[in-house]
Design a protein around this motif. Structure first.
Motif, PDB file in Angstrom:
ATOM      1  N   LEU A 283       0.006  28.753  57.901  1.00  0.00           N
ATOM      2  CA  LEU A 283       0.050  27.740  58.961  1.00  0.00           C
ATOM      3  C   LEU A 283       0.090  28.376  60.334  1.00  0.00           C
ATOM      4  CD1 LEU A 283       2.530  25.053  57.545  1.00  0.00           C
ATOM      5  CD2 LEU A 283       0.085  24.770  58.024  1.00  0.00           C
ATOM      6  N   HIS A 284       0.789  29.517  60.455  1.00  0.00           N
ATOM      7  CA  HIS A 284       0.850  30.190  61.750  1.00  0.00           C
ATOM      8  C   HIS A 284      -0.533  30.679  62.173  1.00  0.00           C
ATOM      9  CE1 HIS A 284       1.153  33.306  58.731  1.00  0.00           C
ATOM     10  NE2 HIS A 284       1.084  34.268  59.623  1.00  0.00           N
ATOM     11  N   ASN A 285      -1.328  31.128  61.209  1.00  0.00           N
ATOM     12  CA  ASN A 285      -2.684  31.560  61.546  1.00  0.00           C
ATOM     13  C   ASN A 285      -3.593  30.375  61.845  1.00  0.00           C
ATOM     14  OD1 ASN A 285      -2.636  34.453  61.522  1.00  0.00           O
ATOM     15  ND2 ASN A 285      -2.286  34.337  59.323  1.00  0.00           N
ATOM     16  N   LEU A 286      -3.326  29.231  61.208  1.00  0.00           N
ATOM     17  CA  LEU A 286      -4.118  28.040  61.519  1.00  0.00           C
ATOM     18  C   LEU A 286      -3.909  27.636  62.984  1.00  0.00           C
ATOM     19  CD1 LEU A 286      -6.048  25.824  60.718  1.00  0.00           C
ATOM     20  CD2 LEU A 286      -4.125  24.547  59.749  1.00  0.00           C
ATOM     21  N   LYS A 287      -2.700  27.813  63.495  1.00  0.00           N
ATOM     22  CA  LYS A 287      -2.461  27.536  64.914  1.00  0.00           C
ATOM     23  C   LYS A 287      -3.325  28.432  65.794  1.00  0.00           C
ATOM     24  CE  LYS A 287       2.361  25.995  64.663  1.00  0.00           C
ATOM     25  NZ  LYS A 287       3.753  26.286  65.075  1.00  0.00           N
ATOM     26  N   ASN A 288      -3.379  29.709  65.437  1.00  0.00           N
ATOM     27  CA  ASN A 288      -4.179  30.653  66.214  1.00  0.00           C
ATOM     28  C   ASN A 288      -5.663  30.316  66.144  1.00  0.00           C
ATOM     29  OD1 ASN A 288      -1.720  32.031  66.569  1.00  0.00           O
ATOM     30  ND2 ASN A 288      -2.083  33.301  64.760  1.00  0.00           N
ATOM     31  N   ASP A 334       1.397  44.175  57.010  1.00  0.00           N
ATOM     32  CA  ASP A 334       1.393  43.271  58.164  1.00  0.00           C
ATOM     33  C   ASP A 334       2.226  43.846  59.301  1.00  0.00           C
ATOM     34  OD1 ASP A 334       0.534  40.136  58.558  1.00  0.00           O
ATOM     35  OD2 ASP A 334       2.268  40.673  59.788  1.00  0.00           O
ATOM     36  N   TYR A 335       1.799  43.525  60.515  1.00  0.00           N
ATOM     37  CA  TYR A 335       2.401  44.036  61.754  1.00  0.00           C
ATOM     38  C   TYR A 335       3.666  43.274  62.156  1.00  0.00           C
ATOM     39  CZ  TYR A 335       2.139  45.733  66.656  1.00  0.00           C
ATOM     40  OH  TYR A 335       2.379  46.315  67.875  1.00  0.00           O
ATOM     41  N   ALA A 344       7.046  33.560  58.610  1.00  0.00           N
ATOM     42  CA  ALA A 344       5.703  33.007  58.410  1.00  0.00           C
ATOM     43  C   ALA A 344       4.930  33.818  57.374  1.00  0.00           C
ATOM     44  CB  ALA A 344       4.951  32.975  59.738  1.00  0.00           C
ATOM     45  N   LEU A 345       5.063  35.137  57.433  1.00  0.00           N
ATOM     46  CA  LEU A 345       4.360  36.020  56.497  1.00  0.00           C
ATOM     47  C   LEU A 345       4.812  35.777  55.058  1.00  0.00           C
ATOM     48  CD1 LEU A 345       2.586  38.511  55.829  1.00  0.00           C
ATOM     49  CD2 LEU A 345       4.579  39.921  56.371  1.00  0.00           C
TER      50      LEU A 345
END
Length: 463
Positions: A283-288, A334-335, A344-345
């Motif tokens: 979901l966090h990447n969908l925001k981006n 992941d960073y 989120a990860l």
């Protein structure tokens, strides 16, 4: 300052992700480029292969000969991470005076009087910026992008395709983004971070208001995540976007997961784009992705070109990077270096791979960040099944009394058999003894040096 008249550039901290993209940019223009960094990394090795000389010893004798040449117009570019007692830094300050600039000041000079798109926010800058750069490239736009990560599509943190538009990341650390004067800006999130720069939340909000006030015509637009509505000082020239809420000028919803692949619908002010592919899950990447799509649509890029770009987007190194996958084991790097990012990860991995046992190796980054978020880090890491906690990576900082990985481990409510400390040099001996389905390396320090040996071990053991 006219950068066109500068013949040579010396970078103090050339191995940083932002510094290295500038070094590549000037090198591509045929300038003399050289620099110093503390360690040789995969990134500095790539710069050396491209013809950029780098020294790794803090010794003024290592400086290039043109540094002392009165006939060469030279600019020194530095990062605030360089300590005050650095010998090369002390020498160059005395030698060059006004011809010394921060990385952010140089970026501002490059983009001055040009169409500039700046992506800011605590989380998501690099993903948003890199995807938008990929869309612009696929659409044939004449632009240059300075990225905060290595694009898998272009194997670089610099995309060169013209100079009509400059796409940059707006870094809030050390108030760096306030040197920029963008035409289009985006704020992805306003979470607390960089406590050394913003000891209070009000200071962070003020900095972002100042950033917003630097918007210039043409465009003069801010794209703001709908969830940041507690950002009360921004009213005009704002375009909102959101996820899972039918609010804002742009929004994404109707998320579905099929065979670990994510799909969603994207809504513009005029139409709906059905069943788009989400190239990086979560979901966090969908925001981006929603932010990048909103800016792309605002720039009137063809929707079919955008859809194709999403499908062909390969991601960014160290952002949910799957390095190994077999029937028995999965390895993801992941960073993530903030509790919100870790949450989120892990949540995304749980959705993609339910009922799998996760072993996380986490390297805290900065003593100040660990101190401020100690309780939050503990809660985030408790979402793992097994944990190996590495020493704190200090970066630019000196140790803080009472702040250590050992203290952090004590605060993590996990069975003592499932958590332990290790150094980065010893962790490879511990991993084979653990019973896990998914191995996860997390952090922004030098934990990435584990990637290749872990991959090698997994291939050897599991094929």
């Amino acid at each position: 300052m006219n950068l066109n008249k500068i013949e040579a550039f010396y970078f103090l901290g050339i191995g940083g992700i932002g510094m290295s993209s500038l070094a590549r940019y000037f090198h591509s223009m045929g300038k003399k480029v050289s620099g110093y960094d503390r360690y040789r990394t995969s990134l500095t090795t790539e710069l050396e292969k491209e013809g950029i000389f780098i020294n790794y010893k803090d010794d003024t004798e290592m400086l290039p000969k043109w540094i002392n040449s009165s006939s060469t117009q030279c600019l020194i570019v530095y990062t605030p991470s360089i300590p005050d007692n650095h010998r090369q830094w002390i020498f160059l300050k005395k030698r060059y005076g006004k011809n010394i600039k921060k990385r952010s000041q140089v970026l501002a000079l490059i983009t001055k009087n040009k169409t500039c798109i700046a992506i800011g926010g605590t989380h998501g800058k690099t993903t948003t910026c890199t995807l938008l750069g990929h869309i612009l490239y696929s659409a044939g736009k004449k632009f240059t992008a300075f990225l905060g990560g290595i694009s898998e599509n272009y194997q670089s943190n610099l995309i060169l395709n013209g100079t009509e538009i400059f796409l940059v990341e707006a870094d809030e650390f050390d108030h760096s983004f306030l040197y920029l004067s963008p035409n289009i800006a985006c704020i992805t999130s306003l979470d607390r971070d960089h406590i050394d720069t913003y000891p209070k939340k009000e200071a962070l909000i003020k900095a972002y208001v100042d950033f917003y006030n630097k918007l210039e015509n043409p465009y003069k637009k801010l794209f703001l995540c709908q969830e940041e509505e507690y950002f009360p000082y921004v009213k005009n020239n704002v375009i909102h976007y959101s996820v899972e809420e039918k609010e804002g000028d742009y929004y994404s919803n109707n998320i579905s997961i099929k065979e670990n692949k994510w799909y969603f619908d994207f809504h513009t002010p005029k139409e709906t784009w059905k069943s788009l592919f989400l190239p990086i899950p979560g979901l966090h990447n969908l925001k981006n992705v929603t932010a990048a799509l909103a800016i792309s649509d605002y720039l009137k890029i063809n929707s079919e070109k955008i859809r194709k770009s999403l499908f062909l987007f390969k991601g960014i190194k160290r952002r949910y990077s799957i390095h190994y996958k077999s029937r028995k084991k999965i390895y993801i790097d992941d960073y993530a270096h903030h509790p919100t990012e870790i949450n989120a990860l892990i949540s995304t991995i749980r959705k993609c791979f339910p009922d799998k046992k996760i072993l996380g190796i986490f390297q805290p980054h900065l003593f100040s960040r660990t101190k401020f978020f100690e309780k939050d880090f503990a809660k985030s890491l408790e979402n793992l099944d097994l944990l190996i906690l590495l020493d704190i990576y200090p970066a630019r900082e000196l140790p803080i009394d009472g702040i250590s990985s050992n203290n952090l481990l004590d605060k993590i409510k996990m069975n003592y058999k499932n958590k332990e400390l290790s150094t980065i040099s010893k962790v490879l001996e511990i991993i084979p003894k653990k019973n896990f389905d998914i191995l996860l390396t997390i952090g922004a320090g030098n934990i990435d040096t584990l990637i290749q040996p872990i991959k090698k071990w997994l291939h050897k053991k599991y094929g």
